[in-house]
Design an enzyme around this catalytic site. Structure first.
Site, PDB file in Angstrom:
ATOM      1  N   ALA A   1      -3.682  13.770   0.584  1.00 38.32           N
ATOM      2  CA  ALA A   1      -2.138  14.120   0.662  1.00 38.32           C
ATOM      3  C   ALA A   1      -1.464  13.566   1.545  1.00 38.32           C
ATOM      4  O   ALA A   1      -1.942  12.436   1.998  1.00 38.32           O
ATOM      5  CB  ALA A   1      -2.043  15.595   1.136  1.00 38.32           C
ATOM      6  N   CYS A   2      -0.127  13.290   1.535  1.00 41.10           N
ATOM      7  CA  CYS A   2       0.668  12.527   2.525  1.00 41.10           C
ATOM      8  C   CYS A   2       0.198  12.250   3.807  1.00 41.10           C
ATOM      9  O   CYS A   2      -0.164  13.334   4.370  1.00 41.10           O
ATOM     10  CB  CYS A   2       2.007  13.251   2.711  1.00 41.10           C
ATOM     11  N   PRO A   3       0.176  11.164   4.582  1.00 37.88           N
ATOM     12  CA  PRO A   3       0.490  10.018   4.096  1.00 37.88           C
ATOM     13  C   PRO A   3      -0.475   9.109   3.184  1.00 37.88           C
ATOM     14  O   PRO A   3      -0.284   7.909   3.223  1.00 37.88           O
ATOM     15  CB  PRO A   3       1.069   9.076   5.221  1.00 37.88           C
ATOM     16  N   GLY A   4      -1.508   9.658   2.620  1.00 32.73           N
ATOM     17  CA  GLY A   4      -2.749   9.108   2.073  1.00 32.73           C
ATOM     18  C   GLY A   4      -2.403   8.152   0.910  1.00 32.73           C
ATOM     19  O   GLY A   4      -2.739   6.915   0.956  1.00 32.73           O
TER      20      GLY A   4
ATOM     21  N   ASP B   1       0.174  14.079  -5.065  1.00 29.65           N
ATOM     22  CA  ASP B   1       1.436  14.663  -3.703  1.00 29.65           C
ATOM     23  C   ASP B   1       2.814  14.201  -4.311  1.00 29.65           C
ATOM     24  O   ASP B   1       3.371  13.196  -4.607  1.00 29.65           O
ATOM     25  CB  ASP B   1       0.920  13.695  -2.729  1.00 29.65           C
TER      26      ASP B   1
END
Lengths: 83, 188
Positions: A21-24, A48
């Site tokens: 998920a963010c910021p992945g 995401d």
């Protein structure tokens, strides 16, 4: 680019960031961009929703050309050309 | 006639020089840099600071974090046990969280139930753990400055802090200088 056009794009590198998920997804894209030459196309797979807004802003800032995205069942494919 | 032209050129050159100097100064003043004063030691707030830092670093923005006061707990390494502390420092050390995995939430902490639930949800939603975020931050060159004064105040020793590739100790003036040349400054 339209969805039809994007579906015909041949990517030089596919970055699968669906498991994060963010910021992945942004981090995954940033890490992988070094593997590409200028003018080559990167495709990012992300589950995401925020990535659809974040990747174009990233491209805008660092100079890559954002091509667009289209949705699959449970994720999106985003495309860009490396500066 | 020729003389007048020369004078005008000279004047223009002078003005250009003045402007070049000013532009240079402005550019130096506002670097593509993010400075965050991380004061809170709450899990949610440290998480916010790290997510913003990672996003900024991924966008090629230089990131400088200044950890002070309660946030120092997040930088403690639970595996390290420094010796030679006085009584009050030992007490403080015992009462404060030993590292980023022991932080509490600013809301809905419920005696530790809240953080446990948040960590479960983060895993389920594929959000990176705080530990993973620090690792990524290190790889992306995010700089961490620890407030020397807070270290003394809380009785922490450098030997009990985490191993981080871009770690240094400094005072408030360092934050002021860093923040002054940053295009973005945050206080968390």
């Amino acid at each position: 680019m339209t969805t039809e056009e994007l579906k015909n794009v041949t990517s030089n590198l596919v970055v699968d960031a669906r498991g994060t998920a963010c910021p992945g997804p942004l981090l995954a894209a940033k890490k992988a961009i070094g593997e590409l030459e200028s003018g080559e196309i990167m495709e990012i797979l992300s589950a995401d929703e925020g990535t659809k807004n974040d990747i174009p802003r990233w491209c805008e800032k660092v100079g890559h050309e954002y091509l667009g995205f289209y949705d699959e069942d449970s994720f999106s494919r985003l495309f860009l050309i490396k500066e | 006639m020729e003389n007048t032209n020369e004078v005008t050129l000279q004047m223009l050159q002078k003005q250009v020089d003045v402007l070049t100097k000013k532009v240079g100064k402005l550019e130096k003043n506002r670097k593509d840099q993010l400075s965050i004063a991380v004061v809170s030691g709450d899990l949610d707030k440290v998480l916010a600071a790290m997510v913003i830092s990672l996003a900024a670093a991924a966008m090629d923005t230089q990131v400088k974090l200044f950890f002070s006061f309660w946030s120092l707990s997040a930088l403690r390494d639970p595996k390290k046990h420094p010796k030679g502390k006085d009584f009050i420092s030992k007490m403080f050390g015992m009462m404060l969280p030993t590292g980023k995995d022991k932080l509490s939430l600013s809301n809905m902490n419920m005696g530790g139930m809240g953080p446990m639930m948040i960590k479960m949800l983060m895993k389920k939603q594929n959000v990176m753990s705080l530990g993973e975020m620090f690792k990524q931050a290190g790889e992306l060159g995010v700089e961490i400055t620890i407030c020397e004064m807070s270290m003394g105040l809380m009785g922490f020793k450098a030997e009990e802090m985490i191993d981080y590739p871009h770690l240094r100790y400094a005072g408030a003036a360092t934050f002021v200088a860093d923040a002054g040349e940053s295009a973005m400054q945050l206080f968390i």
